[in-house]
Scaffold this motif. Sequence first.
Motif, PDB file in Angstrom:
ATOM      1  N   ASN A   2      47.612  45.912  39.976  1.00  0.00           N
ATOM      2  CA  ASN A   2      46.295  45.282  40.120  1.00  0.00           C
ATOM      3  C   ASN A   2      45.760  45.511  41.530  1.00  0.00           C
ATOM      4  N   THR A   3      44.557  46.047  41.632  1.00  0.00           N
ATOM      5  CA  THR A   3      43.964  46.329  42.936  1.00  0.00           C
ATOM      6  C   THR A   3      42.905  45.308  43.323  1.00  0.00           C
ATOM      7  N   GLU A   4      42.702  44.284  42.491  1.00  0.00           N
ATOM      8  CA  GLU A   4      41.632  43.313  42.736  1.00  0.00           C
ATOM      9  C   GLU A   4      42.136  42.045  43.414  1.00  0.00           C
ATOM     10  N   PHE A   5      43.307  41.555  43.000  1.00  0.00           N
ATOM     11  CA  PHE A   5      43.810  40.306  43.568  1.00  0.00           C
ATOM     12  C   PHE A   5      45.336  40.274  43.529  1.00  0.00           C
ATOM     13  N   THR A  77      44.981  43.433  48.676  1.00  0.00           N
ATOM     14  CA  THR A  77      43.879  43.293  47.727  1.00  0.00           C
ATOM     15  C   THR A  77      42.753  42.480  48.363  1.00  0.00           C
ATOM     16  N   TRP A  79      41.116  40.020  47.068  1.00  0.00           N
ATOM     17  CA  TRP A  79      41.179  38.613  46.683  1.00  0.00           C
ATOM     18  C   TRP A  79      42.631  38.150  46.596  1.00  0.00           C
ATOM     19  N   THR A 101      36.670  41.891  38.560  1.00  0.00           N
ATOM     20  CA  THR A 101      36.533  42.972  39.537  1.00  0.00           C
ATOM     21  C   THR A 101      35.782  42.460  40.755  1.00  0.00           C
ATOM     22  N   ASP A 102      36.166  42.937  41.892  1.00  0.00           N
ATOM     23  CA  ASP A 102      35.530  42.533  43.139  1.00  0.00           C
ATOM     24  C   ASP A 102      34.033  42.837  43.118  1.00  0.00           C
ATOM     25  N   SER A 103      33.666  43.965  42.549  1.00  0.00           N
ATOM     26  CA  SER A 103      32.259  44.383  42.542  1.00  0.00           C
ATOM     27  C   SER A 103      31.371  43.428  41.756  1.00  0.00           C
ATOM     28  N   ARG A 139      38.442  35.345  48.760  1.00  0.00           N
ATOM     29  CA  ARG A 139      38.581  36.609  49.483  1.00  0.00           C
ATOM     30  C   ARG A 139      39.618  36.455  50.589  1.00  0.00           C
TER      31      ARG A 139
END
Length: 291
Positions: A2-5, A77, A79, A101-103, A139
């Motif tokens: 996972n690259t988001e959190f 990450t 988050w 997703t962060d976006s 964040r």
Amino acid sequence: MNTEFSFIILTYNEEVHLPRLLASIKDLDAETFVLDSFSNDNTLQLATAAGAKVLQHKFENHPKQWHHALTNFKVVTPWVFCLDADQVITPELKQLLRSFTDSDYAGINGIYFNRKNFFKGRWIKHGGYYPFYLLKMFRFGVGYSDLNENMDHRFIVPGNTAVWKKGYILEENLKENNIRFWIEKHNRYSDLLALEETERRRGLRMQTLQPKFWGTPDERTAWLKLRWWHMPLYLRPVLYLFYRLIFKLGILDGRTGIIFHFMQAFWFRLVVDIKIDELTKTVDNANRDKK
């Protein structure tokens, strides 16, 4: 991966809870960090077997422990999701997190989640305990632990936040099924809370959050706490119990729920008030002796 959190978990002798939590987040494939307070059971083995990165740090209070975690783990990450070991996430919340997703959250720095709290196997649905929103995801590098709190821990997030009303965090401390454990734990907590409030009454400790009745869930809590601190000692536990049982319908939680509301709203707060009174008299006597 996972690259988001990523997840951060605090532990101390949590072999009964940690497997349950790790199982609830396993499918999210997120990096997991565990800050342990020198457990003497199988907590560390369970964490490392699950692939978590583990550090140990002596526990002083929850706000300082979270501060250490947020400033010592190498989170990559954008988050971070912070959980206590006795919490789990529901399948519905897990599904929502899978699509996070962060976006999609540009301009948002933190997310509140709805919590369901359990005591002796019963969901405490009334008495102001549901819905109850916790800021648990934010964040990394933006949110931080509120060190102006001595016992209640909360995270501070400058800027905008979102509230997820679908999906839940479930919280149930199985060790508290033994009332002796619950009483000993809350007796320790009452020391921290009495000291904190004594310092607030003397202007030595301030709230970090701006109290706002119509603000975020934590800003509203800050507003309510400000009113609580100005209420008369010994009377306020009685009023709070009445508020929880009658006004917020805690009586509908049944025998187990009523026991919980009595112990948490009245007994615990009464012990805190007694200790505040003792601390205040000790300080006043010391000041008189100096004159």
